[in-house]
Design an enzyme around this catalytic site. Structure first.
Site, PDB file in Angstrom:
ATOM      1  CE  LYS A 164      -2.013  -1.194   3.896  1.00 20.14           C
ATOM      2  NZ  LYS A 164      -1.295  -2.469   4.176  1.00 20.14           N
ATOM      3  NE  ARG A 179      -4.536  -1.397  10.125  1.00 22.58           N
ATOM      4  CZ  ARG A 179      -3.460  -0.910   9.506  1.00 22.58           C
ATOM      5  NH1 ARG A 179      -3.480   0.287   8.979  1.00 22.58           N
ATOM      6  NH2 ARG A 179      -2.357  -1.613   9.420  1.00 22.58           N
ATOM      7  NE  ARG A 183       7.282  -2.466   6.317  1.00 16.44           N
ATOM      8  CZ  ARG A 183       5.952  -2.407   6.401  1.00 16.44           C
ATOM      9  NH1 ARG A 183       5.239  -1.956   5.383  1.00 16.44           N
ATOM     10  NH2 ARG A 183       5.340  -2.834   7.483  1.00 16.44           N
ATOM     11  NE  ARG A 191       5.965  -0.323  10.428  1.00 17.58           N
ATOM     12  CZ  ARG A 191       4.822  -0.499   9.797  1.00 17.58           C
ATOM     13  NH1 ARG A 191       4.651  -0.018   8.569  1.00 17.58           N
ATOM     14  NH2 ARG A 191       3.843  -1.152  10.372  1.00 17.58           N
ATOM     15  NE  ARG A 210       2.038  -4.977  11.414  1.00 13.08           N
ATOM     16  CZ  ARG A 210       3.256  -4.910  10.873  1.00 13.08           C
ATOM     17  NH1 ARG A 210       4.291  -5.449  11.480  1.00 13.08           N
ATOM     18  NH2 ARG A 210       3.432  -4.293   9.727  1.00 13.08           N
TER      19      ARG A 210
HETATM   20  P1  ADP Z   1       1.236  -1.743   7.593  1.00 14.47           P
HETATM   21  O1  ADP Z   1       1.928  -0.804   6.629  1.00 14.47           O
HETATM   22  O2  ADP Z   1       2.139  -2.831   8.022  1.00 14.47           O
HETATM   23  O3  ADP Z   1      -0.094  -2.181   7.086  1.00 14.47           O
HETATM   24  P2  ADP Z   1       0.568   0.565   9.204  1.00 14.47           P
HETATM   25  O4  ADP Z   1       1.788   1.404   9.104  1.00 14.47           O
HETATM   26  O5  ADP Z   1      -0.594   0.942   8.368  1.00 14.47           O
HETATM   27  O6  ADP Z   1       0.962  -0.950   8.959  1.00 14.47           O
HETATM   28  O7  ADP Z   1       0.072   0.506  10.709  1.00 14.47           O
HETATM   29  C1  ADP Z   1       0.957   0.220  11.775  1.00 14.47           C
HETATM   30  C2  ADP Z   1       0.165   0.068  13.074  1.00 14.47           C
HETATM   31  O8  ADP Z   1      -0.495   1.311  13.377  1.00 14.47           O
HETATM   32  C3  ADP Z   1      -0.962  -0.957  13.042  1.00 14.47           C
HETATM   33  O9  ADP Z   1      -0.490  -2.270  13.359  1.00 14.47           O
HETATM   34  C4  ADP Z   1      -1.897  -0.416  14.122  1.00 14.47           C
HETATM   35  O10 ADP Z   1      -1.408  -0.686  15.423  1.00 14.47           O
HETATM   36  C5  ADP Z   1      -1.796   1.083  13.900  1.00 14.47           C
HETATM   37  N1  ADP Z   1      -2.791   1.586  12.926  1.00 14.47           N
HETATM   38  C6  ADP Z   1      -2.521   2.178  11.723  1.00 14.47           C
HETATM   39  N2  ADP Z   1      -3.651   2.536  11.092  1.00 14.47           N
HETATM   40  C7  ADP Z   1      -4.667   2.170  11.902  1.00 14.47           C
HETATM   41  C8  ADP Z   1      -6.087   2.247  11.805  1.00 14.47           C
HETATM   42  N3  ADP Z   1      -6.691   2.778  10.729  1.00 14.47           N
HETATM   43  N4  ADP Z   1      -6.826   1.761  12.837  1.00 14.47           N
HETATM   44  C9  ADP Z   1      -6.250   1.219  13.926  1.00 14.47           C
HETATM   45  N5  ADP Z   1      -4.918   1.098  14.081  1.00 14.47           N
HETATM   46  C10 ADP Z   1      -4.129   1.567  13.072  1.00 14.47           C
HETATM   47  P1  ADP Z   2       2.209  -1.869   3.206  1.00 16.03           P
HETATM   48  O1  ADP Z   2       2.215  -0.355   3.191  1.00 16.03           O
HETATM   49  O2  ADP Z   2       0.994  -2.449   2.557  1.00 16.03           O
HETATM   50  O3  ADP Z   2       2.459  -2.435   4.553  1.00 16.03           O
HETATM   51  P2  ADP Z   2       4.788  -1.618   1.812  1.00 16.03           P
HETATM   52  O4  ADP Z   2       4.526  -0.750   0.650  1.00 16.03           O
HETATM   53  O5  ADP Z   2       5.491  -1.013   2.974  1.00 16.03           O
HETATM   54  O6  ADP Z   2       3.427  -2.357   2.287  1.00 16.03           O
HETATM   55  O7  ADP Z   2       5.605  -2.885   1.288  1.00 16.03           O
HETATM   56  C1  ADP Z   2       6.051  -3.921   2.170  1.00 16.03           C
HETATM   57  C2  ADP Z   2       7.429  -4.407   1.721  1.00 16.03           C
HETATM   58  O8  ADP Z   2       7.306  -5.103   0.478  1.00 16.03           O
HETATM   59  C3  ADP Z   2       8.444  -3.301   1.465  1.00 16.03           C
HETATM   60  O9  ADP Z   2       9.724  -3.760   1.841  1.00 16.03           O
HETATM   61  C4  ADP Z   2       8.366  -3.066  -0.064  1.00 16.03           C
HETATM   62  O10 ADP Z   2       9.602  -2.606  -0.581  1.00 16.03           O
HETATM   63  C5  ADP Z   2       8.037  -4.468  -0.565  1.00 16.03           C
HETATM   64  N1  ADP Z   2       7.151  -4.462  -1.748  1.00 16.03           N
HETATM   65  C6  ADP Z   2       6.114  -3.620  -2.004  1.00 16.03           C
HETATM   66  N2  ADP Z   2       5.504  -3.946  -3.164  1.00 16.03           N
HETATM   67  C7  ADP Z   2       6.152  -5.030  -3.642  1.00 16.03           C
HETATM   68  C8  ADP Z   2       5.982  -5.857  -4.822  1.00 16.03           C
HETATM   69  N3  ADP Z   2       5.004  -5.625  -5.717  1.00 16.03           N
HETATM   70  N4  ADP Z   2       6.842  -6.889  -4.982  1.00 16.03           N
HETATM   71  C9  ADP Z   2       7.822  -7.134  -4.087  1.00 16.03           C
HETATM   72  N5  ADP Z   2       8.039  -6.410  -2.972  1.00 16.03           N
HETATM   73  C10 ADP Z   2       7.215  -5.365  -2.742  1.00 16.03           C
END
Ligand code: ADP
Ligand code: ADP
Ligand code: ZN
Length: 214
Positions: free
Chosen positions: A13, A87, A126, A160, A171
Site C-alpha cells: 500500500k 481498518r 522492509r 519498524r 497484525r
Molecule cells: P502496515 O503498513 O504494516 O499495514 P501501518 O503502518 O498501516 O501498517 O500501521 C501500523 C500500526 O499502526 C498498526 O499495526 C496499528 O497498530 C496502527 N494503525 C494504523 N492505522 C490504523 C487504523 N486505521 N486503525 C487502527 N490502528 C491503526
Molecule cells: P504496506 O504499506 O501495505 O504495509 P509496503 O509498501 O510497505 O506495504 O511494502 C512492504 C514491503 O514489500 C516493502 O519492503 C516493499 O519494498 C516491498 N514491496 C512492495 N511492493 C512489492 C511488490 N510488488 N513486490 C515485491 N516487494 C514489494
C-alpha cells in the site's frame, strides 16, 4: 479522485501510494505514518498507542478517526489516498460521514491481494528512508549501492519495531478479523477494484492505474 488502498500489512500500500503521489499529485494519508510520528515525537497520544502498535493490535477508532478528520479539512490536492485507513467498519462509516460533510466522495477502493507467505517475507525485509519515508526491501527493492535514498539522498534508514514475525501474526489476525469485512462492504457500495499485489512493483502500479482510469 479519492481512493482507499486496502490490503494486509506488507501488501504494498505504502509503495503504491508514493507512486500515486509522484505521478498524480495525490495526497497520501497513512494513519500508520501519523501514529508513528506521534510516537516518535512523544506526544501524549503517541505514548498511549506505542504498546498497542508494538504488539500489532489496532489503535482505537476514536484516535484514528480524529487524525483523518483533521487532514480532510486541509488541502485536498489531487485527491486523497487513504493508506491503512479505514481498518474497521466503524472507521469506514466515519469516513463516509466525514467526506459527506466536506462535500467529498470516494471514487475507488483498491484491494491488493498478496498471500500470507509473501507478506511475511516482505515485512521482515522492509526498511524505510529515515527522512522521506521511501520504502525499501532487502530483496525486492534494495537501497541503492551508494547508500543514498533514491528519492531524497538521505543516508539513514529505519526498520519498524513491529516488523517482526510475532507482531506480524497479530497484525495479520487483526486484518482478517477486523479489516477484511471492508472488502464486502465496499463491493456492496460498488467501489471495489481488485488487483493482484504479487507481481513486480511496476506491474502492480499498472494494474492500479487501469482501475483508476477505467
Ligand atoms: P502496515 O503498513 O504494516 O499495514 P501501518 O503502518 O498501516 O501498517 O500501521 C501500523 C500500526 O499502526 C498498526 O499495526 C496499528 O497498530 C496502527 N494503525 C494504523 N492505522 C490504523 C487504523 N486505521 N486503525 C487502527 N490502528 C491503526
Ligand atoms: P504496506 O504499506 O501495505 O504495509 P509496503 O509498501 O510497505 O506495504 O511494502 C512492504 C514491503 O514489500 C516493502 O519492503 C516493499 O519494498 C516491498 N514491496 C512492495 N511492493 C512489492 C511488490 N510488488 N513486490 C515485491 N516487494 C514489494
Ligand atoms: Zn529518502
Amino acid at each position: 479522485m479519492n481512493i482507499i488502498l486496502l490490503g494486509p500489512p506488507g501488501a504494498g500500500k505504502g509503495t503504491q501510494a508514493r507512486h500515486l503521489v509522484d505521478g498524480r499529485g495525490m495526497i497520501q494519508l497513512s494513519t500508520g505514518d501519523m501514529l508513528r510520528e506521534a510516537k516518535d515525537s512523544g506526544t501524549e497520544m503517541g505514548n498511549m498507542v506505542a504498546g498497542v502498535m508494538a504488539r500489532g493490535e489496532l489503535v482505537t477508532d476514536e484516535i484514528v478517526i480524529g487524525l483523518i478528520k483533521e487532514k480532510l479539512q486541509g488541502d485536498t490536492g489531487g485527491g486523497f489516498i487513504f493508506d491503512g485507513f479505514p481498518r474497521t467498519l466503524e472507521q469506514a462509516d466515519a469516513l463516509t460521514r466525514l467526506m459527506d460533510a466536506e462535500g467529498q466522495a470516494l471514487d475507488h477502493v483498491i484491494e491488493m491481494r498478496v498471500d500470507d507467505t509473501a507478506l511475511v517475507e516482505r515485512i521482515t525485509a522492509r526498511s524505510t528512508c529515515g527522512d522521506c519515508g521511501e520504502v525499501y526491501n532487502d530483496k525486492t527493492a534494495p537501497i541503492p549501492a551508494d547508500g543514498k535514498c533514491s528519492h531524497c539522498g538521505h543516508t539513514e534508514f529505519k526498520r519498524r519495531a513491529d516488523d517482526n514475525e510475532e507482531s506480524l501474526k497479530t497484525r495479520l489476525m487483526a486484518y482478517y478479523k477486523q479489516t477484511s469485512p471492508l472488502i464486502g462492504y465496499y463491493y456492496a457500495k460498488d467501489k471495489l477494484g481488485v488487483v493482484d499485489g504479487l507481481g513486480d512493483i511496476a506491474v502492480v502500479q499498472t494494474s492500479i492505474a487501469k482501475v483508476l482510469d477505467a
